[in-house]
Design a protein around this motif. Structure first.
Motif, mmCIF file in Angstrom:
data_model
loop_
_atom_site.group_PDB
_atom_site.id
_atom_site.type_symbol
_atom_site.label_atom_id
_atom_site.label_comp_id
_atom_site.label_asym_id
_atom_site.label_seq_id
_atom_site.Cartn_x
_atom_site.Cartn_y
_atom_site.Cartn_z
ATOM 1 N N LYS A 1 0.627 -0.751 0.244
ATOM 2 C CA LYS A 1 -0.059 0.084 -0.301
ATOM 3 C C LYS A 1 0.785 1.093 0.177
ATOM 4 O O LYS A 1 1.972 0.805 0.263
ATOM 5 C CB LYS A 1 -0.867 -0.237 0.866
ATOM 6 C CG LYS A 1 -1.880 -1.260 1.066
ATOM 7 C CD LYS A 1 -2.649 -0.939 -0.052
ATOM 8 C CE LYS A 1 -3.964 -2.187 0.184
ATOM 9 N NZ LYS A 1 -4.054 -2.498 -1.344
ATOM 10 N N LEU B 1 -4.503 -7.394 2.268
ATOM 11 C CA LEU B 1 -5.684 -7.608 2.325
ATOM 12 C C LEU B 1 -5.692 -9.138 2.755
ATOM 13 O O LEU B 1 -4.591 -9.674 2.548
ATOM 14 C CB LEU B 1 -5.973 -7.422 0.961
ATOM 15 C CG LEU B 1 -5.918 -5.887 0.220
ATOM 16 C CD1 LEU B 1 -6.600 -5.638 -1.658
ATOM 17 C CD2 LEU B 1 -7.133 -4.785 1.639
ATOM 18 N N GLU C 1 -9.821 -11.189 -0.873
ATOM 19 C CA GLU C 1 -10.006 -10.086 -1.614
ATOM 20 C C GLU C 1 -9.338 -10.117 -3.189
ATOM 21 O O GLU C 1 -9.449 -9.836 -4.217
ATOM 22 C CB GLU C 1 -9.136 -8.899 -0.456
ATOM 23 C CG GLU C 1 -9.889 -8.696 0.130
ATOM 24 C CD GLU C 1 -11.072 -7.790 -0.041
ATOM 25 O OE1 GLU C 1 -11.766 -7.002 -0.961
ATOM 26 O OE2 GLU C 1 -12.054 -7.666 1.079
ATOM 27 N N GLN D 1 -10.684 -10.064 -6.641
ATOM 28 C CA GLN D 1 -8.893 -9.462 -7.579
ATOM 29 C C GLN D 1 -8.782 -10.031 -8.200
ATOM 30 O O GLN D 1 -9.161 -9.725 -9.839
ATOM 31 C CB GLN D 1 -8.016 -8.873 -6.498
ATOM 32 C CG GLN D 1 -8.287 -7.472 -6.284
ATOM 33 C CD GLN D 1 -7.244 -6.346 -5.803
ATOM 34 O OE1 GLN D 1 -6.040 -6.293 -6.259
ATOM 35 N NE2 GLN D 1 -7.501 -5.296 -5.280
ATOM 36 N N THR E 1 -16.252 -9.779 0.380
ATOM 37 C CA THR E 1 -15.428 -8.445 0.120
ATOM 38 C C THR E 1 -15.564 -6.945 -0.139
ATOM 39 O O THR E 1 -16.793 -7.241 0.063
ATOM 40 C CB THR E 1 -14.294 -9.021 -0.930
ATOM 41 O OG1 THR E 1 -15.212 -8.834 -2.097
ATOM 42 C CG2 THR E 1 -14.355 -10.544 -0.650
ATOM 43 N N LYS E 2 -14.793 -6.411 0.121
ATOM 44 C CA LYS E 2 -14.981 -4.607 -0.266
ATOM 45 C C LYS E 2 -14.929 -4.627 -1.412
ATOM 46 O O LYS E 2 -15.121 -3.014 -2.044
ATOM 47 C CB LYS E 2 -13.557 -4.141 0.566
ATOM 48 C CG LYS E 2 -13.756 -4.653 2.431
ATOM 49 C CD LYS E 2 -13.876 -3.309 2.876
ATOM 50 C CE LYS E 2 -14.029 -3.546 4.052
ATOM 51 N NZ LYS E 2 -15.429 -3.414 5.237
ATOM 52 N N ALA F 1 -15.844 -1.233 -4.767
ATOM 53 C CA ALA F 1 -13.917 -0.290 -4.984
ATOM 54 C C ALA F 1 -14.872 -0.800 -6.522
ATOM 55 O O ALA F 1 -15.152 0.752 -6.971
ATOM 56 C CB ALA F 1 -13.479 -1.062 -4.794
ATOM 57 N N HIS G 1 -6.526 2.501 -0.423
ATOM 58 C CA HIS G 1 -6.361 1.554 0.665
ATOM 59 C C HIS G 1 -6.436 0.191 0.227
ATOM 60 O O HIS G 1 -6.264 -0.775 0.716
ATOM 61 C CB HIS G 1 -7.499 2.559 1.691
ATOM 62 C CG HIS G 1 -8.629 2.487 1.337
ATOM 63 N ND1 HIS G 1 -9.536 2.961 0.485
ATOM 64 C CD2 HIS G 1 -9.571 1.259 1.233
ATOM 65 C CE1 HIS G 1 -10.437 3.068 0.415
ATOM 66 N NE2 HIS G 1 -11.475 2.762 0.458
ATOM 67 N N TYR G 2 -7.210 0.052 -0.684
ATOM 68 C CA TYR G 2 -7.489 -1.260 -1.688
ATOM 69 C C TYR G 2 -6.554 -1.715 -2.672
ATOM 70 O O TYR G 2 -5.707 -2.990 -2.625
ATOM 71 C CB TYR G 2 -8.947 -0.859 -2.065
ATOM 72 C CG TYR G 2 -9.262 -2.698 -2.434
ATOM 73 C CD1 TYR G 2 -10.003 -3.055 -1.186
ATOM 74 C CD2 TYR G 2 -9.409 -3.125 -3.681
ATOM 75 C CE1 TYR G 2 -10.572 -4.995 -1.736
ATOM 76 C CE2 TYR G 2 -10.067 -4.480 -3.631
ATOM 77 C CZ TYR G 2 -10.380 -5.109 -3.155
ATOM 78 O OH TYR G 2 -10.982 -5.739 -3.227
#
Length: 168
Positions: free
Chosen positions: A31, A43, A47, A51, A83-84, A88, A111-112
């Protein structure tokens, strides 16, 4: 060409050790590094799995002639909701509609997405960039797959270095 940001409070002399550290920080640190927080943690494994699926499927759908924003919008519904990444993707789609590019949104989501991922997408979206979009998505998909398999910082460094030097 090397570009360095110079702090006016420090002397202009930059040691070789400092240059190596900053290069290592860019290529390995997962990051952005800030003075306040330092290097953020990586992460969760889920995640990176999602991705990897995102980048692979986006590349496949673009080969089929599907528009990027349509592909991202449909992928937002296919991604695991725990997941986030769906959040995103929603942000990427909205920024894609406004600006026509994905890289600035990835930069906003620092941050991702890592600085390396943002750099690769920036170069892919640039007409005179180092990568085309299919190559960039393949690079990002393989990097996410490597990180999902508990990759080491050394291996990540060499992978990113090879991608930048060989464009693969």
């Amino acid at each position: 060409t090397w570009v360095f940001w110079v702090d006016v409070t420090r002397p202009l002399f930059v040691s070789c050790q400092y240059i190596k550290y900053r290069l290592f920080e860019f290529l390995v640190c997962p990051k952005y590094v800030t003075k306040k927080t330092g290097c953020h943690t990586m992460l969760a494994r889920e995640e990176y799995i999602e991705q990897s699926y995102l980048f692979r499927t986006l590349g496949e759908r673009m080969l089929d002639g599907v528009a990027t924003q349509d592909a991202l919008k449909s992928l937002g519904h296919e991604i695991l909701a725990t997941t986030k990444l769906p959040l995103a993707i929603d942000y990427l789609v909205s920024d894609l509609k406004m600006t026509g590019t994905v890289a600035p949104a990835m930069h906003q989501l620092n941050h991702y997405f890592t600085p390396f991922q943002t750099f690769v997408m920036t170069e892919a979206e640039d007409e005179e960039g180092r990568f085309d979009l299919r190559t960039a998505l393949a690079i990002l998909e393989r990097e996410a797959r490597y990180l999902a398999e508990s990759g080491t910082p050394e291996g990540l460094f060499f992978y990113r270095f090879e991608c930048l030097s060989r464009n693969r």
